[in-house]
Design an enzyme around this catalytic site. Structure first.
Site, PDB file in Angstrom:
ATOM      1  N   VAL A  75     -13.846  -1.804  -0.006  1.00 31.36           N
ATOM      2  CA  VAL A  75     -14.572  -3.092  -0.134  1.00 31.36           C
ATOM      3  C   VAL A  75     -15.536  -3.302  -0.688  1.00 31.36           C
ATOM      4  O   VAL A  75     -16.701  -2.614  -0.275  1.00 31.36           O
ATOM      5  CB  VAL A  75     -14.193  -3.701   1.312  1.00 31.36           C
ATOM      6  CG1 VAL A  75     -14.733  -5.064   1.329  1.00 31.36           C
ATOM      7  CG2 VAL A  75     -12.892  -3.636   2.180  1.00 31.36           C
TER       8      VAL A  75
ATOM      9  N   TYR B   9      -6.861   3.089   2.816  1.00 31.64           N
ATOM     10  CA  TYR B   9      -6.150   2.181   2.145  1.00 31.64           C
ATOM     11  C   TYR B   9      -6.780   1.341   1.116  1.00 31.64           C
ATOM     12  O   TYR B   9      -6.315   1.142  -0.020  1.00 31.64           O
ATOM     13  CB  TYR B   9      -5.373   1.270   3.081  1.00 31.64           C
ATOM     14  CG  TYR B   9      -4.921   0.092   2.617  1.00 31.64           C
ATOM     15  CD1 TYR B   9      -3.893  -0.015   1.853  1.00 31.64           C
ATOM     16  CD2 TYR B   9      -5.175  -1.106   3.084  1.00 31.64           C
ATOM     17  CE1 TYR B   9      -3.079  -1.218   1.524  1.00 31.64           C
ATOM     18  CE2 TYR B   9      -4.753  -2.402   2.766  1.00 31.64           C
ATOM     19  CZ  TYR B   9      -3.698  -2.426   1.754  1.00 31.64           C
ATOM     20  OH  TYR B   9      -3.010  -3.319   1.394  1.00 31.64           O
TER      21      TYR B   9
ATOM     22  N   GLY C 109     -17.613  -0.703   2.147  1.00 30.86           N
ATOM     23  CA  GLY C 109     -16.889   0.213   2.885  1.00 30.86           C
ATOM     24  C   GLY C 109     -15.771   0.784   2.285  1.00 30.86           C
ATOM     25  O   GLY C 109     -15.344   0.317   1.376  1.00 30.86           O
TER      26      GLY C 109
ATOM     27  N   GLY D 182     -11.769   2.672   3.346  1.00 29.94           N
ATOM     28  CA  GLY D 182     -10.758   3.237   4.122  1.00 29.94           C
ATOM     29  C   GLY D 182      -9.600   4.257   3.404  1.00 29.94           C
ATOM     30  O   GLY D 182      -9.898   4.142   2.240  1.00 29.94           O
TER      31      GLY D 182
ATOM     32  N   ASP E 287       0.502  -8.709  12.881  1.00 26.83           N
ATOM     33  CA  ASP E 287      -0.432  -7.799  13.224  1.00 26.83           C
ATOM     34  C   ASP E 287      -1.870  -8.408  13.820  1.00 26.83           C
ATOM     35  O   ASP E 287      -2.695  -8.448  13.298  1.00 26.83           O
ATOM     36  CB  ASP E 287      -1.003  -6.920  11.895  1.00 26.83           C
ATOM     37  CG  ASP E 287      -1.756  -5.680  12.377  1.00 26.83           C
ATOM     38  OD1 ASP E 287      -1.753  -5.437  13.815  1.00 26.83           O
ATOM     39  OD2 ASP E 287      -2.413  -5.099  11.565  1.00 26.83           O
TER      40      ASP E 287
END
Lengths: 406, 369
Positions: free
Chosen positions: A77, A74, A70, A72, A189
């Site tokens: 992966v 940032y 995947g 994103g 978080d």
């Protein structure tokens, strides 16, 4: 016996700093190379490498990068495995070169590496190694956690679970948080999305992109951390000095969500978030939280809008899954005043864990068919983001450097 | 039919009337085409539904057949499964016995033991069926059932589970077979269409070029064959990879009727109490935290409203500072690296981290955030 060790909190000379940095780099690569140097590092064709490059190469050659799981904003992966043992799976999180940090590494990556390499606990995601690739990209080799996360689990209506299962998950979460705090790391978080499930069913705390260590007195910390739904009232009121209590609040909300199978305190804005909190726990006032009126963003509620905390009946109706002890724990974890809130250690010492039913052993916990794709979703995300919502959600990640400039 | 009548001494002797006339009220099927006959497993005397309603609606009553006088209850009346009332009775008895003696082969050490057990059960059944020592056998059976209630219940639930999983497996097999059939049908369809296309193609090529017809046709056939073979292989593979799940565990039972050769049941070791900390503990070996340090800088932080209100704990800071200062004492990097992947204790891991980070220098880097 102990004397106060801090004599002056002033910066140390430059030389010392560089030495530390080098030592750090060395140990980090050593961590990864548990069997030191099976590949004799050969200098590459384009000239002699220095030591750090050689070490880096050594680590990099230990892993085979597999397919992409995947991507994103940032990080990307990839799945991967050890060269020496293809059955040992890892997830390789490749941090993208960030436009915001042209001259260095993204803060998230730094935080993640810094804290994960220190923490080694069965309920915290393991950082196997770190290496860089040709384009100066940082690659984190993380534990492979293929069974999705806690949020997808309660969202998935095909999965049914009971009080014992909740207790097992909550227990693992509480251990992870306790361990972080014992080692002076604030996660900042904690949410269902960041609690990944390993192949053996155990929950692992991941995404240390917002983590930091406990601050010194008089050092300001950012209050713009933790995903909104899980943000405690003191952060919403803009306190700059806080402690482990912020994580405990988030943990309480996560456990409540597991029991409810829906978001416990959902909101669109920070103001609304405060309203949600007040609806359940009552409006924060000087009576139930001494000193709250001194906080930066505190707005006293009008007399007629003053909300009273929900009675025990409300909790019993909504959180029957947790039992009386569990309800007591949740309320202890979500006290408005962070001073009277449970510490991570007190959470684990609560009678809830010893009360019936006994937590399900991890291998018997219900499972999600989430798969590796979900893990990638979770790893590539930035901290503080909620998926599929407005652009205001990314705010949490913006860090406030005003304290530094002053 | 005739055989039934011969053996069925308890009810009417006459062939033609046997199924059609109620021995109690003498009404016949001729007059009432919807007539149903019921029996009670107490005495197996047959009577029509309306008689049952009439006689037993107000509670238990004696059987109306002359010379029987057994007390019957309405709830237990049911339609006969087997035509022969003896068979019906035997099946009932066997069912009852099997419910109590529900041990399985896995419960016994050897096959011989199991067979001996089965023989004993058969003796009991035989006694009950042929009305030999009925009272004694019944008494023993009741005592056994009482003694071994738990075992019996466990075996029963295992059996139920097994039946369920078997049913699921059968359903799965059925579905698979259906799928296979559907696939085959579709494949045939595709192949037929392809052949038709190929034929058309052959005709076209022939029309365009002057090649000989046979070679073109052969070429076309080969292609079709290869494709269908590949498809079939892929399907087979997919099916083979579908695993069936089965298998249940078996419990064992203790003896009551004295059955020899039963396996000893090994009780699972008692579970340890749940440890919320999961076996981890963090102890500060090298320092003891004091409640108070006489230092203005700290004391001010303790009383500072901005610090206290947000939940900042000065003690946390003190612990961390002390840990940073002293934990390095117990660290030997070589030992630690050797045991790195074996699982280091938290205190060591933390201490190592502190050493690596070089204490204060790192804390200052922190302050950026």
């Amino acid at each position: 016996m102990a004397l106060s060790p801090l004599d002056s909190p002033k910066p140390v000379p430059n030389a010392a700093k560089t030495i530390t940095a080098k030592a750090k780099a060395l140990t980090l690569s050593n961590n990864a190379a548990s069997s030191p140097s099976t590949h004799a590092s050969t200098p590459s064709s384009d000239g002699p490498q220095d030591l750090s490059e050689q070490l880096n190469d050594q680590v990099r050659r230990k892993y085979v990068q597999g397919g992409r799981l995947g991507e994103g904003t940032y990080a990307i992966v990839y799945s991967g495995h050890l060269v020496s043992d293809p059955s040992t799976l890892v997830a390789i999180k490749k941090i993208k070169v960030n436009a915001e940090y042209k001259d260095g590494l993204a803060m998230d990556a730094v935080r993640e590496v810094k804290h994960l390499q220190e923490l080694s606990h069965p309920n915290i995601i393991k950082l196997h190694a770190v290496f860089s690739t040709r384009d100066q990209n940082l690659n984190l080799v993380l534990e492979h956690l293929p069974l999705g996360d806690l949020e997808t689990l309660w969202r998935n209506k095909d999965v049914s679970y009971g009080p014992a299962d909740i207790k097992a998950w909550a227990g693992m979460l509480a251990r992870a948080v306790w361990f972080c705090h014992e080692n002076f790391v604030l996660h900042r978080d904690i949410k269902g999305n960041n609690l990944l499930i390993a192949a053996d069913g155990s929950v692992k705390l991941a995404d240390f992109g917002l983590a930091r260590s406990f601050a010194d007195p008089y050092t300001k910390m950012s209050c713009n951390v933790i995903t909104r739904f899980y943000r405690p009232p003191e952060l919403l009121y803009g306190t700059r000095h806080y402690g482990g209590a912020v994580d405990v609040w988030s943990m309480g909300v996560v456990i409540a969500e597991l029991a409810l199978r829906e978001f416990f305190l959902p909101s669109e804005t920070e103001i609304e978030q405060l309203d949600r909190i007040a609806e359940v726990f009552g409006s924060p006032t000087e009576e139930n939280w001494p000193g709250v009126s001194k906080l930066d963003n505190y707005v006293p509620a009008a007399k007629e809008n003053l909300k009273r905390p929900q009675p025990l009946m409300y909790w019993k109706q909504r959180f029957g899954m947790l039992g009386d002890e569990g309800i007591d724990l949740i309320r202890y974890m979500c006290k408005l005043d962070p001073r009277s809130r449970a510490t991570a250690r007190q959470v684990l010492e609560h009678p809830y864990w010893m009360a019936a039913p006994r937590p399900t052993p991890k291998e018997k916990l219900p499972r999600n068919a989430g798969g590796a794709r979900k893990m990638a979703e979770d790893l590539k995300r930035k901290g503080g983001e909620v998926e599929g919502e407005g652009r205001a959600d990314k705010v949490a990640r913006k860090l406030d450097f005003s304290a530094l400039k002053r | 039919m005739s055989r039934t009548a011969q053996r069925n001494g308890a009810t009417s002797k006459r062939l033609a009337e046997d199924g059609d006339i109620c021995p109690v009220c003498k009404s016949s099927r001729y007059l009432n085409p919807n007539m149903r006959f019921l029996v009670n497993p107490e005495c197996y005397h047959k009577m029509c539904e309306s008689c049952v309603d009439r006689i037993f609606s107000h509670g238990p009553a004696p059987c109306p057949i002359a010379g029987c006088r057994r007390t019957l209850r309405k709830a237990r009346f049911r339609t006969q499964t087997f035509e022969d009332i003896q068979v019906e009775r035997e099946v009932d008895i066997r069912r009852r016995v099997a419910k109590v003696f529900n041990k399985r082969e896995d419960d016994f050490m050897t096959l011989k033991n199991y067979n001996d057990y089965l023989e004993q059960i058969e003796t009991i059944t035989w006694n009950l069926i042929n009305r030999e020592d009925v009272e004694e056998t019944e008494r023993k059976m009741a005592a056994y059932a009482e003694e071994n209630r738990k075992e019996i219940a466990r075996n029963e639930s295992t059996a139920i589970q097994e039946a369920l999983s078997r049913k699921a497996r059968e359903a799965e097999e059925l579905e698979l077979a259906q799928m296979k059939r559907e696939d085959a049908r579709q494949e045939d369809e595709v192949e037929r269409r392809r052949k038709a296309d190929a034929r058309k193609g052959v005709v076209n090529t022939q029309a365009k070029s002057g090649d000989d017809a046979a070679s073109i046709a052969r070429e076309g056939q080969k292609v079709v064959l290869k494709k269908s073979l590949a498809r079939r292989a892929a399907l087979e593979k997919q099916r083979d990879s579908d695993p069936f799940s089965s298998g249940t565990e078996n419990g064992e039972a203790s003896s009551g009727f004295t059955f020899t050769g039963l396996k000893k049941r090994v009780a699972p070791p008692p579970e340890k109490p749940y440890d919320p900390f999961g076996g981890w503990s963090v102890q500060r070996e090298y320092f003891v935290l004091q409640n108070h340090y006489d230092w203005d800088w700290l004391s001010q932080a303790r009383t500072n409203v901005a610090h206290t209100t947000g939940g900042y704990d000065v003690n946390d800071y003190c612990t961390r500072a002390l840990c940073d200062a002293f934990s390095g004492f117990g660290v030997f990097i070589e030992d630690e690296m050797a045991g790195k992947n074996v699982g280091s204790t938290p205190s060591i891991a933390t201490a190592a981290a502190t050493v690596v980070a070089g204490g204060k220098a790192d804390m200052h880097m922190d302050d950026v955030f």
